[in-house]
Enzyme design. Sequence first.
Site, PDB file in Angstrom:
ATOM      1  N   GLY A  10       0.784  -1.186   0.083  1.00  0.00           N
ATOM      2  CA  GLY A  10      -0.132   0.030   0.040  1.00  0.00           C
ATOM      3  C   GLY A  10       1.006   1.228   0.089  1.00  0.00           C
ATOM      4  N   GLY A  11       1.999   0.958  -0.610  1.00  0.00           N
ATOM      5  CA  GLY A  11       3.081   2.286  -0.564  1.00  0.00           C
ATOM      6  C   GLY A  11       2.689   3.281  -1.570  1.00  0.00           C
ATOM      7  N   GLY A  13      -0.601   4.369  -1.682  1.00  0.00           N
ATOM      8  CA  GLY A  13      -1.565   5.087  -1.006  1.00  0.00           C
ATOM      9  C   GLY A  13      -0.860   6.238  -0.056  1.00  0.00           C
ATOM     10  N   LYS A  37      -1.719  -2.465  -5.278  1.00  0.00           N
ATOM     11  CA  LYS A  37      -2.691  -2.934  -6.603  1.00  0.00           C
ATOM     12  C   LYS A  37      -2.779  -1.809  -7.311  1.00  0.00           C
ATOM     13  CE  LYS A  37      -6.976  -5.198  -6.631  1.00  0.00           C
ATOM     14  NZ  LYS A  37      -8.233  -5.641  -5.856  1.00  0.00           N
ATOM     15  N   THR A 124      -5.918   0.329  13.355  1.00  0.00           N
ATOM     16  CA  THR A 124      -6.542   1.805  13.422  1.00  0.00           C
ATOM     17  C   THR A 124      -7.114   1.934  14.868  1.00  0.00           C
ATOM     18  OG1 THR A 124      -8.409   3.113  12.638  1.00  0.00           O
ATOM     19  CG2 THR A 124      -8.460   0.729  12.107  1.00  0.00           C
ATOM     20  N   ASP A 125      -7.433   2.855  15.306  1.00  0.00           N
ATOM     21  CA  ASP A 125      -8.164   3.363  16.617  1.00  0.00           C
ATOM     22  C   ASP A 125      -9.706   2.885  16.410  1.00  0.00           C
ATOM     23  OD1 ASP A 125      -9.032   5.426  15.126  1.00  0.00           O
ATOM     24  OD2 ASP A 125      -8.415   6.885  16.672  1.00  0.00           O
ATOM     25  N   GLU A 126     -10.020   2.771  15.132  1.00  0.00           N
ATOM     26  CA  GLU A 126     -11.666   2.478  15.083  1.00  0.00           C
ATOM     27  C   GLU A 126     -11.719   1.072  15.463  1.00  0.00           C
ATOM     28  OE1 GLU A 126     -13.232   3.928  11.496  1.00  0.00           O
ATOM     29  OE2 GLU A 126     -11.724   5.672  11.199  1.00  0.00           O
ATOM     30  N   TYR A 150     -15.612  -1.369   7.775  1.00  0.00           N
ATOM     31  CA  TYR A 150     -14.180  -0.960   7.658  1.00  0.00           C
ATOM     32  C   TYR A 150     -13.632  -1.487   8.979  1.00  0.00           C
ATOM     33  CZ  TYR A 150     -10.062   1.759   8.297  1.00  0.00           C
ATOM     34  OH  TYR A 150      -8.745   2.092   8.786  1.00  0.00           O
ATOM     35  N   LYS A 154     -10.767  -4.443   9.854  1.00  0.00           N
ATOM     36  CA  LYS A 154      -9.499  -4.173  10.474  1.00  0.00           C
ATOM     37  C   LYS A 154      -9.200  -4.805  11.661  1.00  0.00           C
ATOM     38  CE  LYS A 154      -6.528  -1.690   9.074  1.00  0.00           C
ATOM     39  NZ  LYS A 154      -5.492  -1.664   8.083  1.00  0.00           N
ATOM     40  N   ASN A 179      -6.888   9.054  13.235  1.00  0.00           N
ATOM     41  CA  ASN A 179      -7.112   9.623  12.060  1.00  0.00           C
ATOM     42  C   ASN A 179      -5.979  10.610  11.438  1.00  0.00           C
ATOM     43  OD1 ASN A 179     -10.138   9.198  12.777  1.00  0.00           O
ATOM     44  ND2 ASN A 179     -10.486  10.322  11.103  1.00  0.00           N
ATOM     45  N   LYS A 189     -11.593  12.057   2.104  1.00  0.00           N
ATOM     46  CA  LYS A 189     -11.368  12.118   3.589  1.00  0.00           C
ATOM     47  C   LYS A 189     -11.613  13.544   4.104  1.00  0.00           C
ATOM     48  CE  LYS A 189     -10.105   7.479   3.676  1.00  0.00           C
ATOM     49  NZ  LYS A 189      -8.921   6.993   3.404  1.00  0.00           N
ATOM     50  N   PRO A 205     -19.047  19.364   3.584  1.00  0.00           N
ATOM     51  CA  PRO A 205     -20.543  18.621   4.099  1.00  0.00           C
ATOM     52  C   PRO A 205     -19.679  18.165   5.541  1.00  0.00           C
ATOM     53  CG  PRO A 205     -19.252  17.299   2.387  1.00  0.00           C
ATOM     54  CD  PRO A 205     -18.441  18.885   2.404  1.00  0.00           C
ATOM     55  N   ARG A 273     -23.941  10.223   9.050  1.00  0.00           N
ATOM     56  CA  ARG A 273     -23.303   8.924   8.347  1.00  0.00           C
ATOM     57  C   ARG A 273     -24.074   7.771   9.305  1.00  0.00           C
ATOM     58  NH1 ARG A 273     -17.015   8.081   9.563  1.00  0.00           N
ATOM     59  NH2 ARG A 273     -16.589   8.487   7.362  1.00  0.00           N
TER      60      ARG A 273
HETATM   61  P1  NAD Z   1      -5.192   4.642   1.289  1.00  0.00           P
HETATM   62  O1  NAD Z   1      -6.447   4.120   0.606  1.00  0.00           O
HETATM   63  O2  NAD Z   1      -4.825   6.154   0.738  1.00  0.00           O
HETATM   64  O3  NAD Z   1      -4.151   3.809   0.630  1.00  0.00           O
HETATM   65  C1  NAD Z   1      -4.376   2.274   0.443  1.00  0.00           C
HETATM   66  C2  NAD Z   1      -3.108   1.917  -0.463  1.00  0.00           C
HETATM   67  O4  NAD Z   1      -3.370   0.484  -0.510  1.00  0.00           O
HETATM   68  C3  NAD Z   1      -3.508   2.272  -1.896  1.00  0.00           C
HETATM   69  O5  NAD Z   1      -2.264   2.690  -2.645  1.00  0.00           O
HETATM   70  C4  NAD Z   1      -4.104   0.952  -2.761  1.00  0.00           C
HETATM   71  O6  NAD Z   1      -3.955   0.982  -3.991  1.00  0.00           O
HETATM   72  C5  NAD Z   1      -3.618  -0.077  -1.893  1.00  0.00           C
HETATM   73  N1  NAD Z   1      -4.280  -1.441  -1.983  1.00  0.00           N
HETATM   74  C6  NAD Z   1      -5.570  -1.390  -1.687  1.00  0.00           C
HETATM   75  N2  NAD Z   1      -5.799  -2.636  -1.795  1.00  0.00           N
HETATM   76  C7  NAD Z   1      -4.865  -3.444  -2.154  1.00  0.00           C
HETATM   77  C8  NAD Z   1      -4.584  -4.779  -2.351  1.00  0.00           C
HETATM   78  N3  NAD Z   1      -5.581  -5.589  -2.292  1.00  0.00           N
HETATM   79  N4  NAD Z   1      -3.408  -4.978  -2.647  1.00  0.00           N
HETATM   80  C9  NAD Z   1      -2.211  -4.259  -2.813  1.00  0.00           C
HETATM   81  N5  NAD Z   1      -2.445  -2.852  -2.254  1.00  0.00           N
HETATM   82  C10 NAD Z   1      -3.727  -2.336  -2.034  1.00  0.00           C
HETATM   83  O7  NAD Z   1      -5.150   4.485   2.822  1.00  0.00           O
HETATM   84  P2  NAD Z   1      -4.369   5.330   3.918  1.00  0.00           P
HETATM   85  O8  NAD Z   1      -5.099   6.220   4.204  1.00  0.00           O
HETATM   86  O9  NAD Z   1      -3.190   5.636   3.449  1.00  0.00           O
HETATM   87  O10 NAD Z   1      -4.252   4.056   4.726  1.00  0.00           O
HETATM   88  C11 NAD Z   1      -3.020   3.187   5.058  1.00  0.00           C
HETATM   89  C12 NAD Z   1      -3.454   2.213   6.267  1.00  0.00           C
HETATM   90  O11 NAD Z   1      -3.481   3.026   7.440  1.00  0.00           O
HETATM   91  C13 NAD Z   1      -4.684   1.366   6.164  1.00  0.00           C
HETATM   92  O12 NAD Z   1      -4.268   0.050   6.629  1.00  0.00           O
HETATM   93  C14 NAD Z   1      -5.507   1.913   6.996  1.00  0.00           C
HETATM   94  O13 NAD Z   1      -6.620   1.362   7.757  1.00  0.00           O
HETATM   95  C15 NAD Z   1      -4.487   2.461   8.095  1.00  0.00           C
HETATM   96  N6  NAD Z   1      -5.095   3.575   9.094  1.00  0.00           N
HETATM   97  C16 NAD Z   1      -5.520   4.944   8.020  1.00  0.00           C
HETATM   98  C17 NAD Z   1      -5.771   5.965   8.862  1.00  0.00           C
HETATM   99  C18 NAD Z   1      -6.373   7.269   8.161  1.00  0.00           C
HETATM  100  O14 NAD Z   1      -6.691   8.262   8.865  1.00  0.00           O
HETATM  101  N7  NAD Z   1      -6.104   7.344   6.834  1.00  0.00           N
HETATM  102  C19 NAD Z   1      -5.733   5.942  10.306  1.00  0.00           C
HETATM  103  C20 NAD Z   1      -5.198   4.707  11.064  1.00  0.00           C
HETATM  104  C21 NAD Z   1      -4.793   3.724  10.264  1.00  0.00           C
END
Ligand code: NAD
Length: 336
Positions: A10-11, A13, A37, A124-126, A150, A154, A179, A189, A205, A273
Site C-alpha cells: 500500500g506504499g 496510498g 495494487k 486503526t483506533d476504529e 471497515y 481491520k 485519524n 477523507k 459537508p 453517516r
Molecule cells: P489509502 O486508501 O490512501 O491507500 C491504500 C493503498 O493500498 C492504496 O495505494 C491502494 O492502491 C493499496 N491497496 C488497496 N488494496 C490493495 C491490495 N489488495 N493489494 C495491494 N495494495 C492494495 O489508505 P491510507 O489512508 O493511506 O491508510 C493506510 C493504512 O493505514 C490502512 O491500513 C488504514 O487502515 C490505516 N489507517 C489509516 C488511517 C487514516 O486516517 N487514513 C488511520 C489509521 C490507520
Amino acid sequence: MHFKRVVVTGGAGFIGANFVHYALSAHPDWQIVVLDKLTYAGNLENLEPVMDRIEFIQGDIANPADAHKALRGADAVLNFAAESHVDRSLLDASAFVRTNVEGTLVLLEAARREGVKRFLQVSTDEVYGDLHGSDHHSLETDPFRPRSPYAASKAGAEHLVFAYGFSHGLDVVVTRGSNTYGPYQYPEKIIPLFITNALADQPLPLYGDGSAVRDYMHAYDHAAGIDLVLHQGVSGEAYNLGAREQVSGVQVADAILEILDKPPTLKRFVADRPGHDYRYSVNPARAEALGWTRKYSFLEGLRETVQWYMQNRAWWQRVRAKREHQSLMQTWYEQR
Ligand code: NAD
C-alpha cells in the site's frame, strides 16, 4: 532490530507513501519494495520523487503469487495496504473483507514461509469503537467493538496477525493509529475534502451537527511512530498512536476556512453517516514509553497541509477529476 530489505504494502496510498518518504530519509541504506495494487486510492505520483530509489511491484496482497514475489528475501513487512474509507464500506463491504482480511492472511502466510523477521500490521483506533459519552482514552488492552464494516475488517485482520504470532511464532507487532492527515491524502477523507472544496468555493459537508470528535495526527508523526514500533516494539504487542488532540468536524471546517480566508457559510450540515462513531481517542502512553512523541499540534500540521494542497493543485485536481471520485461524491453526498 536491524532491517535491510523492507516490503511496504500500500506504499502508493496516503500513509504508505508518507512512510516511504520518511523511511528513505531515516534509513538511507534500506532497500524498499512497494507492493501495491493501484486501486482508485493508489497513485504512483505519490512516489514519483523516490521512484529511482525503490522497487515497485504492482500486485494484490490477496494474491499469493504477488505476496511471495514481494516478500522473497525480505527482512520486514509493513502492511499498509487496505480499503480505507468508511463511507465506501457502507456502500459495499466486499472489497474490505477481501483486501483487509483475506489479504492480511495471504501476507502472513507468505511472511511465515519466506522467513520474514518481523511483520508490522498498520491498524486503526476504529477497532475500539465509539467512546461517545465517556472521557476514556482507549488502551491497547481494551476490547474491540468495531461498528463499521471497515473497522470490523481491520479488527478481523488484527486477530489473524496475533493468531500467527501465537500459533506460528511469527514476530508480529501492530500499530493502532488515529485519524491521519497530511500530504498525498485522497480527497474523499474529511481534511483534504474540506481543503479542496474550500479552494474550489464548494460547500464543506458536515455529518449531522458536526460534533463528532477525532484525534487528528499528522502523517509524519504516524510514519515516525510506525518506524519506532518496527524497531523497538515488543513482539506480540499493539501500540496506540495518537496526537492527544480532540477536534470536532466543525472545528476542522472552521480552522480550514479561517486559514484560507473563506466564509463560514461554506459549512453545510448533511444527513449523518449511518452508525456514525462520535468519538475516538487513544492513549498513546505505550508508544511514548518507547520514545515516540508527536511533533505536530493540530493547527501547525493543518497549516502545513493546507499549504501543500495549495502548492499541489495539479495533483488533487487530477484525482478529483477521476470517475471514481466523482461517482462517490454523487452517490454519497448528493443523496444527503
Ligand atoms: P489509502 O486508501 O490512501 O491507500 C491504500 C493503498 O493500498 C492504496 O495505494 C491502494 O492502491 C493499496 N491497496 C488497496 N488494496 C490493495 C491490495 N489488495 N493489494 C495491494 N495494495 C492494495 O489508505 P491510507 O489512508 O493511506 O491508510 C493506510 C493504512 O493505514 C490502512 O491500513 C488504514 O487502515 C490505516 N489507517 C489509516 C488511517 C487514516 O486516517 N487514513 C488511520 C489509521 C490507520
